[in-house]
Design an enzyme around this catalytic site. Structure first.
Site, PDB file in Angstrom:
ATOM      1  N   LEU A  10       0.714  -1.271   0.081  1.00 45.45           N
ATOM      2  CA  LEU A  10       0.092   0.098   0.176  1.00 45.45           C
ATOM      3  C   LEU A  10       0.755   1.350   0.413  1.00 45.45           C
ATOM      4  CD1 LEU A  10      -2.861  -0.685   2.522  1.00 45.45           C
ATOM      5  CD2 LEU A  10      -3.115  -0.824  -0.080  1.00 45.45           C
ATOM      6  N   GLU A  22       1.676   6.704   6.121  1.00 47.72           N
ATOM      7  CA  GLU A  22       3.184   6.959   5.496  1.00 47.72           C
ATOM      8  C   GLU A  22       3.352   8.195   6.781  1.00 47.72           C
ATOM      9  OE1 GLU A  22       4.399   4.589   5.327  1.00 47.72           O
ATOM     10  OE2 GLU A  22       3.372   2.786   4.554  1.00 47.72           O
ATOM     11  N   HIS A  65       5.291   8.273   9.956  1.00 47.71           N
ATOM     12  CA  HIS A  65       6.465   7.841   9.347  1.00 47.71           C
ATOM     13  C   HIS A  65       7.441   8.900   9.383  1.00 47.71           C
ATOM     14  CE1 HIS A  65       5.146   3.003  10.394  1.00 47.71           C
ATOM     15  NE2 HIS A  65       4.846   2.968   8.719  1.00 47.71           N
ATOM     16  N   THR A 120       1.127   4.734  24.032  1.00 49.93           N
ATOM     17  CA  THR A 120      -0.070   3.557  23.496  1.00 49.93           C
ATOM     18  C   THR A 120       0.827   2.411  24.025  1.00 49.93           C
ATOM     19  OG1 THR A 120       2.343   3.304  21.855  1.00 49.93           O
ATOM     20  CG2 THR A 120       0.274   4.713  21.522  1.00 49.93           C
TER      21      THR A 120
END
Length: 304
Positions: free
Chosen positions: A174, A215, A218, A241
């Site tokens: 993806l 993305e 990132h 998290t």
């Protein structure tokens, strides 16, 4: 060069949209660790800067809004892959909602974590679109799409601009992104055509623009929510998290418990997990701190 070839994903034919999310950022990251000598040192300095900001207890709400000037490179093998300007604008709209925490589906954040969903104080402005016809039917994670000699197009001023390539990706991939600190000639984000923006030929379950949100996360130094290990030993270097055993897929039911993280379980609705577009809708305060540390250091040129 031999190491680069070994770590490179093969190019081939672009295929149908996968049913499960796949991301090539870790493969690209590992390749750079082997082939680009300054990368490891740059990342180490960035982690130090991130720790310092965490110790100073800096709040995202106190940081200035930064407009990230963005160039989209449409690299198309077929006419259908030459996506419309409207499709590109739809993706910018998604980025602006997701990174400002104004996306309507933010209401779906479970009650224990509602106070963690945070505005990153980032806006995205489209400054140009390039369009390139290519003979390559499906690119990989080898950055071939980022050079004319290998069927793509070179980026523009990566220090000051976010470059996004939209192209057919092979092998069910993806997208992927380059973490901060890599070479300027390949810096940016790559998204497969069918998962970019919404409407038109965007394909479910990745048709809401969240692959690009993932993305770009990132690109601003966010890791996958489970730390990229097949057990509970990994970490995404973010304190708010929950530790998770691995990626979540599809549209899980909350709570989904792993790594003894009950009663709330995995934060699978985080943009950095692998769930469908419709199931991801938040960044946390510590993730935002991490992104802002990247913006203040290795990505400071984006601030103009």
């Amino acid at each position: 060069m031999a190491a680069r070839k070994k770590a490179t994903a093969k190019r081939g034919r672009g295929g149908a949209t996968p049913r499960r999310r796949t991301c090539g950022a870790v493969a690209a990251h590992m390749m750079l660790l082997e082939t680009y000598r300054p990368f490891r040192e740059n990342l180490s300095r960035l982690e130090g800067a991130t720790v310092q900001r965490r110790q100073q207890r800096l709040r995202a709400a106190d940081t200035p809004l930064v407009t990230v000037r963005t160039v989209v490179h449409v690299v198309h093998h077929t006419a259908a892959e030459n996506i419309s300007d409207a499709r590109i604008q739809s993706q910018l709209a998604v980025l602006n909602r997701d990174f400002s925490a104004t996306n309507p589906d933010l209401a779906g954040v479970p009650a224990p974590w509602k106070g963690l969903a945070t505005d990153a104080r980032l806006a995205f402005e489209l400054v140009d679109v390039t369009r390139t016809s290519t003979a390559v039917a499906g690119f990989g994670t080898d950055d071939a799409v980022k050079a004319a000699a290998t069927g793509g197009i070179a980026p523009r001023d990566t220090a000051a601009l976010l470059n996004i390539w939209v192209c057919p990706l092979a092998g069910g991939l993806l997208g992927y992104a380059q973490f901060p600190g890599g070479p300027a000639a390949t810096d940016g984000v790559v998204i497969t055509t069918s998962a970019f923006g919404s409407g038109g030929t965007a394909s479910a379950p990745f048709d809401l623009g969240r692959t690009t949100t993932h993305e770009v996360g990132h690109y601003f130094n966010l890791r996958h929510i489970w730390g990229d290990t097949p057990d509970c030993s990994g970490s995404d270097a973010v304190a708010d998290t929950p530790n998770a055993a691995g990626p979540n897929f599809g549209r899980p039911t909350w709570p989904s418990i792993s790594c003894n993280n009950g009663p709330n379980g995995d934060m699978f609705m985080n943009y950095m997990d692998y769930v469908d577009d419709a199931a991801m809708f938040m960044f946390t305060a510590e993730q935002v701190l991490r992104m802002r540390a990247a913006l203040d250091t290795l990505r400071a040129g984006l601030k103009g």
